[in-house]
Structure formats: C-alpha cells, structure tokens
Design a protein around this motif. Structure first.
Motif, PDB file in Angstrom:
ATOM      1  N   THR A  12       0.829  -1.207   0.000  1.00 54.90           N
ATOM      2  CA  THR A  12       0.000   0.000   0.000  1.00 54.90           C
ATOM      3  C   THR A  12       0.862   1.254   0.000  1.00 54.90           C
ATOM      4  O   THR A  12       0.350   2.370  -0.150  1.00 54.90           O
ATOM      5  N   SER A  34      -0.864  -6.445   4.085  1.00 55.93           N
ATOM      6  CA  SER A  34      -1.123  -5.190   4.793  1.00 55.93           C
ATOM      7  C   SER A  34      -1.545  -5.465   6.229  1.00 55.93           C
ATOM      8  O   SER A  34      -2.137  -6.517   6.513  1.00 55.93           O
ATOM      9  N   ASP A  36      -3.892  -3.900   7.384  1.00 53.60           N
ATOM     10  CA  ASP A  36      -5.341  -3.692   7.293  1.00 53.60           C
ATOM     11  C   ASP A  36      -5.790  -4.032   5.866  1.00 53.60           C
ATOM     12  O   ASP A  36      -5.841  -3.155   4.986  1.00 53.60           O
ATOM     13  N   ASP A  38      -8.590  -4.551   4.436  1.00 54.18           N
ATOM     14  CA  ASP A  38      -9.728  -3.806   3.865  1.00 54.18           C
ATOM     15  C   ASP A  38      -9.252  -2.459   3.324  1.00 54.18           C
ATOM     16  O   ASP A  38      -9.648  -2.025   2.234  1.00 54.18           O
ATOM     17  N   ARG A  39      -8.381  -1.802   4.109  1.00 54.45           N
ATOM     18  CA  ARG A  39      -7.841  -0.509   3.652  1.00 54.45           C
ATOM     19  C   ARG A  39      -6.974  -0.730   2.403  1.00 54.45           C
ATOM     20  O   ARG A  39      -7.009   0.058   1.460  1.00 54.45           O
ATOM     21  N   ALA A  42      -9.170  -1.036  -0.571  1.00 47.66           N
ATOM     22  CA  ALA A  42      -9.677   0.289  -0.978  1.00 47.66           C
ATOM     23  C   ALA A  42      -8.580   1.055  -1.732  1.00 47.66           C
ATOM     24  O   ALA A  42      -8.857   1.771  -2.708  1.00 47.66           O
ATOM     25  N   THR A  43      -7.328   0.887  -1.315  1.00 46.34           N
ATOM     26  CA  THR A  43      -6.206   1.532  -2.024  1.00 46.34           C
ATOM     27  C   THR A  43      -6.135   1.020  -3.465  1.00 46.34           C
ATOM     28  O   THR A  43      -6.014   1.791  -4.416  1.00 46.34           O
TER      29      THR A  43
END
Ligand SMILES: NC(=O)c1ccc[n+]([C@@H]2O[C@H](COP(=O)([O-])OP(=O)(O)OC[C@H]3O[C@@H](n4cnc5c(N)ncnc54)[C@H](OP(=O)(O)O)[C@@H]3O)[C@@H](O)[C@H]2O)c1
Length: 224
Positions: A12, A34, A36, A38-39, A42-43
């Motif tokens: 990310t 990552s 996270d 989910d983040r 989204a990236t």
C-alpha cells in the motif's frame, strides 16, 4: 518470464504500490500484504484500472502472514522500523525455498538531516537475512528506483536496478523479476553484503534530489 504469485508486504506504500502495479501490468499475480487488508483493498480500488490492460495479472489484498504463505516470491516493502514486527508475524509462513526480495533502506530523517541508521549486521538486507529461516532465498533489489517515478505507471522507466544475493540462482531469479518491469535493467552486483553499497546509493540519490530540488534521481551504469 511465466506469471508468478508475488506478495508485496507493504504494497500500500509509495514504493510497494508502484511495484505492485508495474508487476501486475507485466502479467504477474499480486497480493498486497497489509496490516489492514480492507484498507489495502480500498487503495487498490483507487488505482488506475489495470484490468483494462491486456495481459495484466490480478491484485488482491490480505494480511502479511497470509500473503507470505500464498506466494512464491515475497517483496519486503516496509520502513526499516516495521521489519521486526513483520518478521515476527511472517517468519514461519514463508514457503519452502521462497524467493524474497528486500527493498528496505534504513533511511533516517533526524533534524532535517538524511542518513542511514547504523545496523551492526552491515545493511538492512543482512539484518533481515539473520532473522529469516535458512531455506528462504534472500535477495535485495528495487532499492534505488524512485517511488515518485515508479508510481506513475504509464511513464516509461529508464534506469538500472542493482540485485544482490548469496546464490547466483536466487540473483538470477530476482533479476528476471526486475527485468519484467519495462525499462528497468537488472545488474547483478554479487553477494548480499553488496546491499551496503546499494543502500548508500539510495542515500546519495536522496541527497542529490534534495540539493537539486528534483524527485527522480536514479542510476544507470555506463560501460556495461
Ligand atoms: N520511497 C522511495 O522512493 C523508496 C525507494 C527505495 C526503497 N524504499 C524503501 O521501501 C520501503 C517502503 O518505503 P515507502 O516509501 O513505500 O514507505 P511507506 O509508504 O511509508 O510504507 C510502506 C508500507 O509499510 C507498511 N507499514 C508497516 N508497518 C508500518 C509502520 N510501523 N509505519 C509505517 N508503515 C508501515 C504500510 O502498509 P500497511 O499499513 O498497509 O501495512 C505502508 O503502506 C522502505 O524501507 C524504504 O526505505 C523506498
């Protein structure tokens, strides 16, 4: 080279994100590791749609440990300070004989002065070597190509990338992955201890960028 499953731990980030996109564009299957997922997903959704580029590979997101366990090739793309917790999570999850490419440069920015953190092992790569299972084939690469340029994925690259590792076979494997990114020329610079020189070259590039107010200082070896 045939498509590989490549995990980019820290994909990310600035450097990892550019590598993920360019390696997917070259046809490899990418998983971002990552803290996270989910983040991270989204990236990925915010990146230019590679699915429209013919021959592109997929980009998934998962935890560091799961991405490591699912990959033939693992790229370590986190800040040096994050290496210990990352290895604590993943150390036992590497596939047998996985190829690992370390891109970490232990840069410090104290009092507006850029430097390398002192590492008793000699370099970030040797620090990582000492903390990885022996069966893992560790190499270093992608330490000098600037994130700024790497991230503009439609801009052609035009520089060299230095590859080191303690086995010729692992260096060749890592060099092939470097060479899959259009415009990057891999240069084999020998054993892992050469990472000390590579990390100093990155420091030099940062100094050049700052002094000359540019963002994309990079290296090309003349005469090779
Ligand atoms: N930027 C460059 O031009 C460049 C060039 C050559 C080499 N490198 C090296 O590449 C590595 C990554 O650099 P970068 O510029 O991409 O870094 P970055 O954007 O700051 O971070 C990369 C990723 O590391 C993960 N991470 C895990 N633990 C972290 C922590 N404690 N603090 C911050 N991030 C953490 C984050 O992903 P999650 O939150 O998704 O886990 C983050 O997105 C560094 O070792 C750097 O020296 C960078």
């Amino acid at each position: 080279m045939p498509a590989r499953t490549i995990a980019v731990l820290g994909g990310t980030g600035q450097q990892g994100g550019g590598l993920v996109q360019r390696l997917a564009k070259a046809g490899h299957r990418l998983t971002i590791g990552s803290r996270d997922p989910d983040r991270a997903a989204a990236t990925v959704a915010g990146w230019p749609a590679l699915s429209k580029v013919e021959g592109s590979g997929s980009i998934l997101a998962s935890s560091y440990a799961e991405a490591t366990a699912a990959a033939d090739v693992v790229i370590i793309a986190v800040p040096f300070a994050a290496v210990d917790p990352l290895l604590a999570e993943c150390r036992e999850r590497f596939r047998r004989n996985a190829l690992v490419i370390d891109i970490v440069v232990p840069v410090t920015f104290a009092s507006n002065t850029v430097d390398l953190a002192p590492i008793p092992d000699g370099s970030a790569t040797e620090y990582i070597r000492a903390r990885l299972p022996e069966h893992v084939r560790l190499t270093a690469a992608f330490k000098t190509v600037p994130a700024h340029l790497l991230n503009e994925i439609d801009r052609p690259l035009d520089c060299d990338e230095f590859v080191c590792g303690d086995s010729a076979e692992a260096r060749a494997d890592a060099a092939a992955i470097v060479g899959d990114i259009a415009g990057l020329r891999p240069i084999d610079v020998g054993p892992l201890r050469a990472a000390r020189s590579i990390e100093h070259l990155t420091l030099l590039a940062i100094r050049i960028n700052r002094r000359h107010r540019i963002h994309e200082g990079r290296f090309r070896v003349v005469g090779l």
